[in-house]
Scaffold this active site. Sequence first.
Site, PDB file in Angstrom:
ATOM      1  N   GLU A 110      -7.911  -8.115  13.154  1.00  0.00           N
ATOM      2  CA  GLU A 110      -8.138  -8.303  11.563  1.00  0.00           C
ATOM      3  C   GLU A 110      -7.774  -9.389  11.326  1.00  0.00           C
ATOM      4  O   GLU A 110      -6.856  -9.907  10.943  1.00  0.00           O
ATOM      5  CB  GLU A 110      -7.390  -7.267  10.627  1.00  0.00           C
ATOM      6  CG  GLU A 110      -7.604  -5.601  11.038  1.00  0.00           C
ATOM      7  CD  GLU A 110      -7.203  -5.103  10.362  1.00  0.00           C
ATOM      8  OE1 GLU A 110      -7.277  -3.947  10.437  1.00  0.00           O
ATOM      9  OE2 GLU A 110      -6.205  -5.021  10.059  1.00  0.00           O
ATOM     10  N   ASP A 123      -3.069  -8.392   3.026  1.00  0.00           N
ATOM     11  CA  ASP A 123      -4.782  -8.605   3.253  1.00  0.00           C
ATOM     12  C   ASP A 123      -5.363  -9.920   2.701  1.00  0.00           C
ATOM     13  O   ASP A 123      -5.844  -9.759   1.291  1.00  0.00           O
ATOM     14  CB  ASP A 123      -5.855  -7.589   2.890  1.00  0.00           C
ATOM     15  CG  ASP A 123      -4.936  -6.469   4.558  1.00  0.00           C
ATOM     16  OD1 ASP A 123      -4.472  -6.822   5.619  1.00  0.00           O
ATOM     17  OD2 ASP A 123      -4.846  -5.639   4.082  1.00  0.00           O
ATOM     18  N   HIS A 158      -5.458 -10.371   8.264  1.00  0.00           N
ATOM     19  CA  HIS A 158      -4.149  -9.555   8.255  1.00  0.00           C
ATOM     20  C   HIS A 158      -2.869 -10.027   8.207  1.00  0.00           C
ATOM     21  O   HIS A 158      -3.219 -10.281   9.505  1.00  0.00           O
ATOM     22  CB  HIS A 158      -4.045  -7.876   9.098  1.00  0.00           C
ATOM     23  CG  HIS A 158      -3.021  -7.021   8.797  1.00  0.00           C
ATOM     24  ND1 HIS A 158      -3.628  -5.960   8.391  1.00  0.00           N
ATOM     25  CD2 HIS A 158      -2.188  -7.103   9.662  1.00  0.00           C
ATOM     26  CE1 HIS A 158      -1.629  -5.713   8.559  1.00  0.00           C
ATOM     27  NE2 HIS A 158      -1.333  -6.579   9.531  1.00  0.00           N
ATOM     28  N   ARG A 180       0.609  -1.345  -0.053  1.00  0.00           N
ATOM     29  CA  ARG A 180      -0.121  -0.088  -0.127  1.00  0.00           C
ATOM     30  C   ARG A 180       0.746   1.426   0.099  1.00  0.00           C
ATOM     31  O   ARG A 180       1.501   1.549   1.175  1.00  0.00           O
ATOM     32  CB  ARG A 180      -0.916  -0.033   1.227  1.00  0.00           C
ATOM     33  CG  ARG A 180      -1.804   0.943   1.423  1.00  0.00           C
ATOM     34  CD  ARG A 180      -2.916   1.219   2.757  1.00  0.00           C
ATOM     35  NE  ARG A 180      -2.930  -0.222   2.497  1.00  0.00           N
ATOM     36  CZ  ARG A 180      -3.946  -0.246   3.897  1.00  0.00           C
ATOM     37  NH1 ARG A 180      -3.845  -0.077   4.853  1.00  0.00           N
ATOM     38  NH2 ARG A 180      -4.514  -1.995   3.711  1.00  0.00           N
ATOM     39  N   HIS A 210       1.504  -2.472   5.459  1.00  0.00           N
ATOM     40  CA  HIS A 210       1.101  -2.122   4.248  1.00  0.00           C
ATOM     41  C   HIS A 210       2.302  -1.926   3.721  1.00  0.00           C
ATOM     42  O   HIS A 210       3.010  -2.461   2.701  1.00  0.00           O
ATOM     43  CB  HIS A 210      -0.089  -2.226   3.766  1.00  0.00           C
ATOM     44  CG  HIS A 210      -1.192  -3.071   4.480  1.00  0.00           C
ATOM     45  ND1 HIS A 210      -1.618  -4.267   3.633  1.00  0.00           N
ATOM     46  CD2 HIS A 210      -1.608  -3.477   5.010  1.00  0.00           C
ATOM     47  CE1 HIS A 210      -1.911  -4.961   3.743  1.00  0.00           C
ATOM     48  NE2 HIS A 210      -2.222  -4.498   4.888  1.00  0.00           N
TER      49      HIS A 210
END
Length: 262
Positions: A235, A177, A238, A125, A170
Amino acid sequence: MRNKTVIFSVFMTCVMMGAGFAVSAESAEGTQDSAAETEAAVSTQPEDDVLLSDDASDFVLLSEAVPDAILEIRYYSTYNFVGDRIDGYEEPLAFLTKEAAQALREASDEFIELGYRLKIYDAYRPQMAVTNFMNWALDPEDTRMKEYFYPELDKDVLFPQGYIAEHSGHSRGSTVDLTLFDMTTEKEADMGGTFDYFGELSHPDYTDITDEQYENRMLLREVMMKHGFRPLEEEWWHFTLDDEPYPDTYFTFPINSDSLAG
């Protein structure tokens, strides 16, 4: 909460201005001295000592490294907690560092033997995407996707409670993910909750779900950990490579075909 938001807004303005100055200054040095071009791709953000880099040379295309994976890049679409395509997601591609991709390939191979394929929601990301999230978090009027992703929470708690942060693992390139796609049913495995849902329901060890849903979460967790990934306690989707090659570097290049062309 309003006072905290104002203070944070001022803080973020300073941070973003500082980050822009650092990148501009080092880029200028690179134009003066070709021998310094490689070093110019890395810059330090003085406010919090975050190391930024636009060097994509150690990254690979996930669809090539893990060919059995299904891609559903949520931040390229508008079906995400913001409701818009996110900055930096210029093509529906997924990148990872070579090391993380190799480990994910090994996990994928085991899942194939068990009758599953991996479905990828997000991988690398770019930092500009994280900044996009931060700017969205500071806009109290934009709650378009609340009913889908944070129905139990007020938007102004998302940053204080850690759901949105100014930097993401990320961006270091070794976090992914994902979920499982059941090859028998030809559907996603039921995890008892959706990707990017902000709330306790997303905790991997949340027990107020069915036995099947919990077992699916534990299967994903067990195999990913077996192949060198560590989970996130908030999460279920993740995972980060334990031995990530860039634990202190956050990358800035956008997600498009040109970024890996060199």
